[in-house]
Design an enzyme around this catalytic site. Structure first.
Site, PDB file in Angstrom:
ATOM      1  N   GLY A  12       1.037  -1.026  -0.058  1.00  0.00           N
ATOM      2  CA  GLY A  12       0.156  -0.157   0.029  1.00  0.00           C
ATOM      3  C   GLY A  12       1.133   1.192  -0.205  1.00  0.00           C
ATOM      4  O   GLY A  12       1.951   1.116  -0.125  1.00  0.00           O
ATOM      5  N   VAL A  14       1.098   3.630   2.362  1.00  0.00           N
ATOM      6  CA  VAL A  14       1.684   4.074   3.171  1.00  0.00           C
ATOM      7  C   VAL A  14       3.043   2.881   3.319  1.00  0.00           C
ATOM      8  O   VAL A  14       4.424   3.104   4.088  1.00  0.00           O
ATOM      9  CB  VAL A  14       0.966   3.718   4.716  1.00  0.00           C
ATOM     10  CG1 VAL A  14       2.149   4.081   6.226  1.00  0.00           C
ATOM     11  CG2 VAL A  14      -0.008   5.197   4.478  1.00  0.00           C
ATOM     12  N   SER A  40      -0.862 -10.265  -2.994  1.00  0.00           N
ATOM     13  CA  SER A  40      -0.156  -9.905  -3.313  1.00  0.00           C
ATOM     14  C   SER A  40       1.133 -10.505  -3.154  1.00  0.00           C
ATOM     15  O   SER A  40       2.006 -10.085  -2.915  1.00  0.00           O
ATOM     16  CB  SER A  40       0.409  -8.373  -2.346  1.00  0.00           C
ATOM     17  OG  SER A  40      -1.162  -7.572  -2.416  1.00  0.00           O
ATOM     18  N   CYS A 128      -3.640  11.176  10.371  1.00  0.00           N
ATOM     19  CA  CYS A 128      -3.072  11.554  10.179  1.00  0.00           C
ATOM     20  C   CYS A 128      -2.395  13.380  10.379  1.00  0.00           C
ATOM     21  O   CYS A 128      -1.625  14.067  10.326  1.00  0.00           O
ATOM     22  CB  CYS A 128      -2.162  11.505   8.630  1.00  0.00           C
ATOM     23  SG  CYS A 128      -3.720  11.702   7.870  1.00  0.00           S
ATOM     24  N   GLN A 155      -7.910  18.227   2.697  1.00  0.00           N
ATOM     25  CA  GLN A 155      -6.676  16.840   2.718  1.00  0.00           C
ATOM     26  C   GLN A 155      -6.796  15.959   1.406  1.00  0.00           C
ATOM     27  O   GLN A 155      -7.919  16.381   0.311  1.00  0.00           O
ATOM     28  CB  GLN A 155      -7.881  15.832   3.601  1.00  0.00           C
ATOM     29  CG  GLN A 155      -7.781  16.507   5.235  1.00  0.00           C
ATOM     30  CD  GLN A 155      -8.156  14.860   6.452  1.00  0.00           C
ATOM     31  OE1 GLN A 155      -8.738  15.433   7.083  1.00  0.00           O
ATOM     32  NE2 GLN A 155      -8.582  13.951   5.809  1.00  0.00           N
ATOM     33  N   SER A 158      -4.408  11.287  -1.414  1.00  0.00           N
ATOM     34  CA  SER A 158      -3.204   9.981  -0.999  1.00  0.00           C
ATOM     35  C   SER A 158      -3.834   9.675   0.159  1.00  0.00           C
ATOM     36  O   SER A 158      -3.383   8.502   1.000  1.00  0.00           O
ATOM     37  CB  SER A 158      -2.082   9.898  -1.422  1.00  0.00           C
ATOM     38  OG  SER A 158      -1.736  11.944  -0.736  1.00  0.00           O
ATOM     39  N   LYS A 212     -12.160  11.537  15.621  1.00  0.00           N
ATOM     40  CA  LYS A 212     -10.512  10.868  15.823  1.00  0.00           C
ATOM     41  C   LYS A 212      -9.538  12.225  16.372  1.00  0.00           C
ATOM     42  O   LYS A 212      -9.319  11.888  16.960  1.00  0.00           O
ATOM     43  CB  LYS A 212      -9.973  10.323  14.568  1.00  0.00           C
ATOM     44  CG  LYS A 212     -11.185   9.284  13.961  1.00  0.00           C
ATOM     45  CD  LYS A 212     -10.147   8.830  12.521  1.00  0.00           C
ATOM     46  CE  LYS A 212     -10.926   6.918  11.748  1.00  0.00           C
ATOM     47  NZ  LYS A 212      -9.784   6.709  10.549  1.00  0.00           N
ATOM     48  N   ARG A 234     -12.050  16.695   1.740  1.00  0.00           N
ATOM     49  CA  ARG A 234     -10.941  16.904   1.015  1.00  0.00           C
ATOM     50  C   ARG A 234     -11.313  17.263  -0.243  1.00  0.00           C
ATOM     51  O   ARG A 234     -11.741  17.967  -0.863  1.00  0.00           O
ATOM     52  CB  ARG A 234     -11.855  15.456   0.119  1.00  0.00           C
ATOM     53  CG  ARG A 234     -10.450  14.229  -0.448  1.00  0.00           C
ATOM     54  CD  ARG A 234      -9.492  14.196   0.028  1.00  0.00           C
ATOM     55  NE  ARG A 234     -10.094  11.978   1.423  1.00  0.00           N
ATOM     56  CZ  ARG A 234      -9.698  11.905   1.748  1.00  0.00           C
ATOM     57  NH1 ARG A 234      -7.920  12.489   1.721  1.00  0.00           N
ATOM     58  NH2 ARG A 234      -9.522  11.314   2.635  1.00  0.00           N
ATOM     59  N   HIS A 241      -1.226  17.365   3.246  1.00  0.00           N
ATOM     60  CA  HIS A 241      -2.562  17.587   3.860  1.00  0.00           C
ATOM     61  C   HIS A 241      -2.247  19.264   4.292  1.00  0.00           C
ATOM     62  O   HIS A 241      -0.929  19.695   4.721  1.00  0.00           O
ATOM     63  CB  HIS A 241      -3.278  17.425   5.086  1.00  0.00           C
ATOM     64  CG  HIS A 241      -3.600  15.642   4.906  1.00  0.00           C
ATOM     65  ND1 HIS A 241      -4.152  15.024   3.239  1.00  0.00           N
ATOM     66  CD2 HIS A 241      -3.528  15.172   5.389  1.00  0.00           C
ATOM     67  CE1 HIS A 241      -4.617  14.492   3.211  1.00  0.00           C
ATOM     68  NE2 HIS A 241      -4.367  13.745   5.097  1.00  0.00           N
TER      69      HIS A 241
END
Length: 335
Positions: A12, A14, A40, A128, A155, A158, A212, A234, A241
């Site tokens: 992925g 990250v 994968s 993040c 944001q 990605s 969050k 977004r 961001h």
């Protein structure tokens, strides 16, 4: 001291960034295990000039692993992180699975590194936006307690994963060619548009992303009294961001004092040139670990001198995810 490292979700966005950051920071790795889903498994990836084969993640994947970085989604972490801990690994988890669990440290190394040693095999990496905002706000909070935060986020796509970048790119190409714009995973067209963050709305009217940031910041700062309100949006930006932040302090504070504090703060880079109208931009924040801070000014809607406005940009894949987790691991092996 070299340690055995595993990366869960290595294919992925990250997960790939973990490889980059570990190499850049010369993290002392003895053996490296790359883990992902069955589809994968078998893929070849390179790290530090050596080829590695991605293995299928199972509960038996963590024999002799010292540190396991998880970034494959909350459900994967909830299922497999306990197995990693049981095998003797310390898990640094980049999902929301454990962040608000009592007894599990939630860590931004520039803010609360003391919490790392209190782990019971699990350490949570914050959201993040939380990380990017906490890095410049915490040093101010230490000097003059922040009573209230009003935040708006901008944001990058990605943040939703690599597919977010592909969708934006495809839509922009279709727009340029005069072709119909297809919407696949995002709920709305993202090219030439912006929309409320694509997470479900909770009963309090805030979406999951917003809740969050509010909950995590109070836990990281160990201050349940901070009033926070936030709107997450977004925007059609590939990476990094940005956040507009209004702070209310307990005591009066000036922009000059804020600049002095932030000029000495770890992980912060001041970008605040009024003469050139030059301030933080996601284009320049991308690819670096510092959080760019600018638009430092007095909140003139108040007459008590206790309000400050900031604008920040930070790479949410690096400092907002992989770098923060690797910094935690560095402190683990140094302790």
């Amino acid at each position: 001291m070299a340690v055995n490292v595993a990366i869960v979700g290595v294919t992925g966005a990250v997960g790939q960034e973990f490889l980059t950051i570990l190499a850049e920071r010369k993290f002392p790795i003895k053996n490296l295990t790359l883990l992902a889903s069955a589809k994968s498994a078998g893929k070849k990836l390179e790290f530090a000039g050596k080829p590695y084969t991605v293995q299928e993640l199972t509960r038996d994947s963590f024999k002799d692993v010292n540190i396991a970085f998880f970034s494959a989604g909350g459900s994967v972490s909830r299922e497999f992180a306990p197995a990693a801990v049981a095998a003797g690994a310390i898990v640094v988890d980049n999902t929301s699975a454990f962040r608000m669990k009592q007894g599990i440290p939630l860590v931004v190394p520039e803010v609360n590194p003391d919490q790392i040693a209190r782990h019971n095999g699990l350490i949570a990496n914050p959201n993040c936006c939380t990380i990017i905002m906490n890095v410049p706000v915490w040093p101010l909070h230490k000097v003059n307690r922040v009573k209230r935060l009003v935040i708006s986020t901008y944001q990058a796509v990605s943040g939703a994963g690599a597919w977010g970048v592909y969708e934006l790119d495809a839509q922009l190409k279709a727009y340029a060619a005069g072709q119909p714009i297809r919407r696949e995973k995002f709920p709305h067209q993202i090219a030439n548009n912006l929309f409320s963050h694509n997470t479900p709305i909770d009963p309090n009217g805030y979406n999951e992303e917003e809740n969050k940031v509010m909950q995590e910041t109070r836990k990281i700062f160990n201050d349940s009294r901070i009033s926070i309100t936030i709107t997450c949006v977004r925007v059609p930006i590939p990476r990094a961001h940005s956040e507009s932040i209004n702070l209310e302090f307990e005591r009066p504070i000036t922009p000059e004092e804020v600049r002095q504090i932030l000029s000495r703060a770890p992980g912060v880079k001041i970008v605040d040139d009024r003469a050139k109208n030059y301030f933080p931009m996601p284009l320049e924040a991308s690819g670096q670990d510092d959080v760019l801070v600018g638009r430092i000014r007095q909140d003139i809607s108040r007459d008590d001198g206790r309000g400050i406005d900031l604008f920040i940009s930070g790479d949410q894949i690096r400092k907002g995810a992989a770098t923060n987790a690797v910094q935690i691991a560095e402190k683990l092996i140094d302790s």
